[in-house]
Scaffold this active site. Structure first.
Site, mmCIF file in Angstrom:
data_model
loop_
_atom_site.group_PDB
_atom_site.id
_atom_site.type_symbol
_atom_site.label_atom_id
_atom_site.label_comp_id
_atom_site.label_asym_id
_atom_site.label_seq_id
_atom_site.Cartn_x
_atom_site.Cartn_y
_atom_site.Cartn_z
ATOM 1 N N MET A 1 0.825 -1.195 0.000
ATOM 2 C CA MET A 1 0.000 0.000 0.000
ATOM 3 C C MET A 1 0.859 1.243 0.000
ATOM 4 O O MET A 1 2.049 1.182 0.179
ATOM 5 C CB MET A 1 -0.825 -0.001 1.275
ATOM 6 C CG MET A 1 -2.306 -0.001 1.071
ATOM 7 S SD MET A 1 -2.997 1.189 -0.054
ATOM 8 C CE MET A 1 -2.942 0.480 -1.629
ATOM 9 N N CYS A 2 0.218 2.330 -0.113
ATOM 10 C CA CYS A 2 0.937 3.593 -0.105
ATOM 11 C C CYS A 2 1.073 4.076 1.341
ATOM 12 O O CYS A 2 0.412 3.572 2.234
ATOM 13 C CB CYS A 2 0.189 4.618 -0.929
ATOM 14 S SG CYS A 2 -0.233 3.987 -2.562
ATOM 15 N N GLY A 3 1.924 5.049 1.509
ATOM 16 C CA GLY A 3 2.112 5.635 2.835
ATOM 17 C C GLY A 3 1.742 7.100 2.796
ATOM 18 O O GLY A 3 1.967 7.780 1.796
ATOM 19 N N SER A 73 3.974 8.118 -0.308
ATOM 20 C CA SER A 73 4.776 7.149 -1.048
ATOM 21 C C SER A 73 3.820 6.255 -1.813
ATOM 22 O O SER A 73 2.679 6.056 -1.406
ATOM 23 C CB SER A 73 5.644 6.334 -0.092
ATOM 24 O OG SER A 73 4.830 5.550 0.743
#
Ligand SMILES: *[C@@H]1O[C@H](CO)[C@@H](O)[C@H](O)[C@H]1NC(C)=O
Length: 599
Positions: A1-3, A73
């Site tokens: 996943m994204c941050g 991110s």
């Protein structure tokens, strides 16, 4: 996943007093939080900084500036082209960590983050923004700056499938932080899981002129209730519906075996298969090949215990993944000194008989096995059995059954990392589950091309990790359903199921997301799509389960019937076992209770 990482702090260019005191601590944690969030999105990271000056009448002697930092991110799982976050257009800013599976048309070439940002940029009012989120289904967390209204919005999906932590400004730490994950215990922040009940909005025009961050957040923050204003013709995804309160008829027949689907359940079985199938399909299609040399590599992995939940999802994924692509089955086993000691020495610690009896073999044979293969844990045994069934039912598919064996020393060495990822979760049970998920999703282990072959080292690179979580809550798979039935009958079972569904958002999905995403992967839960949840909630309770029947038939009865119908006979009879016990990650030495906080 994204941050995602966001911060808001007052700075003052020509003041070296008060502000400077916490400025240093803030700079340090800001750097650390960006670093830890970068691990969640290895494909791209970017920061965007924005400042708002206080209006002159609000200023005292010194000029003061509200500094806003947006960092995101990206783990690329949608669309043809790389995406760099935060999304920025016309000074609007979006940090997006999520997937949209329903509610917005997104082609296989497109990226869902870009798509929802496009729509967000056209909206004006808080209600419109709230309604957009009520019309999409998928796991998400986001931070959005809406330039025209100078407001900041943030929130998580109604089931809390993605993590977002909040640190609210205090006297000692006077800044607002939002982050997908924390960087471990630190006096410079006090993170809590953001509630999924509302979408939050901060009026930055008010905040920037407030006398202090603490006080300012209080007066500028609005909680927007996830409301019903979406037009009637649209499907709503704003909460997990109500459990059907229909009480079963008195003469309800008892099912003695799963061999035949009784007439009144024929449609429900077919509908369950159709609903789950569509949920799995939406979650395994359109995953881009992120590196060009991935031929022969799996894009999808399953947290695979060989239980009924993970097996049925694996089977359905098989239907939607090209036949020439393998599927990774992640099966984790822990070397557990306490278990091994008990097997060697009998039972000196006085482990209850109930637990002893659940061991698959008698004491002698276990002692032998455990010395040769300490990793033959309950989930390994059922996993291997189910693997055989899948090979029979799905000929032609390459299944990589990844045996992930974790030596005791290795699990202890990972403890501090895992404890930091799971925070603010801090109990003994948090740790045993988080350890199991951490090693399983990391995917480093071995595979055997056939049962008699020697194992070869293998690392799963699949970025999507499917989990069977949610089926026990939705279909009545817990032992406590039987006990509440004994004391309170069907009405008690119905209210128990309702409570369990209501608790899903505050349970452990955020923690699990933080742990699994640290490997640059993301977990997806086909049972926990709001479409599947509302389909299952609407079914009368006696269609789903029957607490009068034995364990292995009556619990999650409807799922067992569906599993039989699909040809998964072995799986249809599997009994429930929690991951930390099935993998032996729980209670490695002492006998602490699961809800005790770690020292
Ligand atoms: C509950 O189940 C009954 C029987 O299938 C059905 O007629 C009714 O519409 C359901 N109620 C809800 C609220 O879904």
């Amino acid at each position: 996943m994204c941050g995602i990482f966001f911060s808001a702090i007052f700075t003052s260019p020509n003041d070296c007093g008060l502000v400077a005191q916490y400025q240093d601590a803030f700079s340090t944690i800001s750097l650390e939080l960006r670093k830890i969030n970068a691990a969640r999105g290895p494909d791209a990271q970017q920061m965007h900084i924005m400042s708002l000056a206080s209006s002159s009448e609000a200023r005292d002697a010194v000029s003061r500036i509200l500094d806003l930092e947006f960092y995101a991110s990206e783990l690329r799982l949608r669309g043809q082209f790389p995406v760099v976050q935060p999304h920025i257009r016309d000074e609007n800013i979006l940090c997006w960590n999520g997937e949209i599976f329903e509610g917005l048309e997104i082609s296989s070439q497109e990226n869902d983050g870009c798509k929802i940002f496009e729509v967000l940029c056209t909206l004006q009012t808080p209600e419109q923004i709230r309604d957009l989120f009520s019309s999409i289904e998928g796991p998400y967390a986001f931070v959005f700056y809406h330039k025209p209204s100078c407001r900041l919005y943030f929130g998580r999906d109604p089931l809390g499938r993605r993590s977002l932590l909040i640190h609210k400004p205090s006297t000692e730490a006077p800044y607002l932080l939002l982050s997908s994950v924390s960087a471990g215990a630190n006096p410079a922040y006090d993170f809590a899981e953001l509630s999924t009940e509302h979408i939050y909005s901060v009026d930055l025009t008010l905040l920037k002129d407030a006398p202090s961050m603490e006080n300012g957040l209080h007066s500028s923050l609005t909680r927007i209730t996830r409301g019903p204003t979406v037009p009637h013709h649209m499907k709503r995804f704003d909460k997990a519906g109500m459990v059907n309160a229909t009480i079963p008829p008195d003469d309800l027949t008892i099912l003695h075996s799963l061999d035949r689907v009784p007439d009144h359940l024929l449609k429900a079985v077919d509908d369950l298969i159709a609903n789950l199938d569509s949920s799995v399909m939406l979650q395994v299609r359109d995953i881009p090949d992120t590196t060009m040399k991935r031929e022969g590599k799996a894009r999808v992995a399953v947290l695979f215990s060989g239980g009924i939940d993970s097996t049925i999802l694996t089977f359905l994924a098989h239907r939607h993944i090209p036949m020439d692509e393998p599927i990774d089955l992640l099966n984790v086993a822990f070397e557990n000194p306490r278990k091994i000691r008990i097997q060697k020495e009998g039972n000196p610690g006085g482990v209850p008989k109930r637990i002893r009896n659940s061991q698959p073999h008698c004491k002698e044979s276990l002692q032998e096995t455990s010395e040769k293969v300490p990793y033959l844990v309950p989930d390994r045994v059922t996993g291997l059995k189910e693997l055989e069934e899948l090979r029979r039912v799905c000929p032609g598919r390459v299944w990589n059954f990844v045996e992930i064996n974790v030596p005791y020393a290795e699990s202890q060495a990972a403890r501090s990392v895992v404890e930091s990822l799971m925070a603010p979760g801090r109990t003994v049970m948090d740790l045993s589950l988080a350890l199991a998920l951490y090693f399983a999703s990391r995917g480093i282990g071995q595979v055997k091309v056939d049962p008699k072959a020697d194992p070869v080292p293998y690392t799963s690179e699949a970025r999507v990790v499917i989990s069977g979580l949610g089926s026990d809550e939705l279909l009545g798979g817990y032992g406590r359903h039987r006990s509440v039935f004994k004391t309170g009958g069907w009405p008690a079972v119905i209210s128990e199921l309702q409570e369990e569904i209501d608790r899903i958002p505050t349970r452990n999905l955020g923690r699990d997301d933080r742990v699994i995403s640290s490997h640059g992967k993301e977990t997806r839960h086909p049972f926990l799509s709001l479409s599947v949840v509302s389909f299952l909630s609407a079914l009368p309770v006696h269609f789903k389960m029957d607490p009068r029947m034995e364990v292995g038939i009556g619990d999650k009865m409807l799922l067992r019937l569906a599993s039989r119908k699909l040809g998964l006979i072995e799986a249809s009879g599997q009994k429930k076992r929690a991951m930390q016990f099935g993998s032996h990650s729980a209670r490695m030495e002492g006998e602490k209770r699961g809800d005790v906080e770690l020292e």
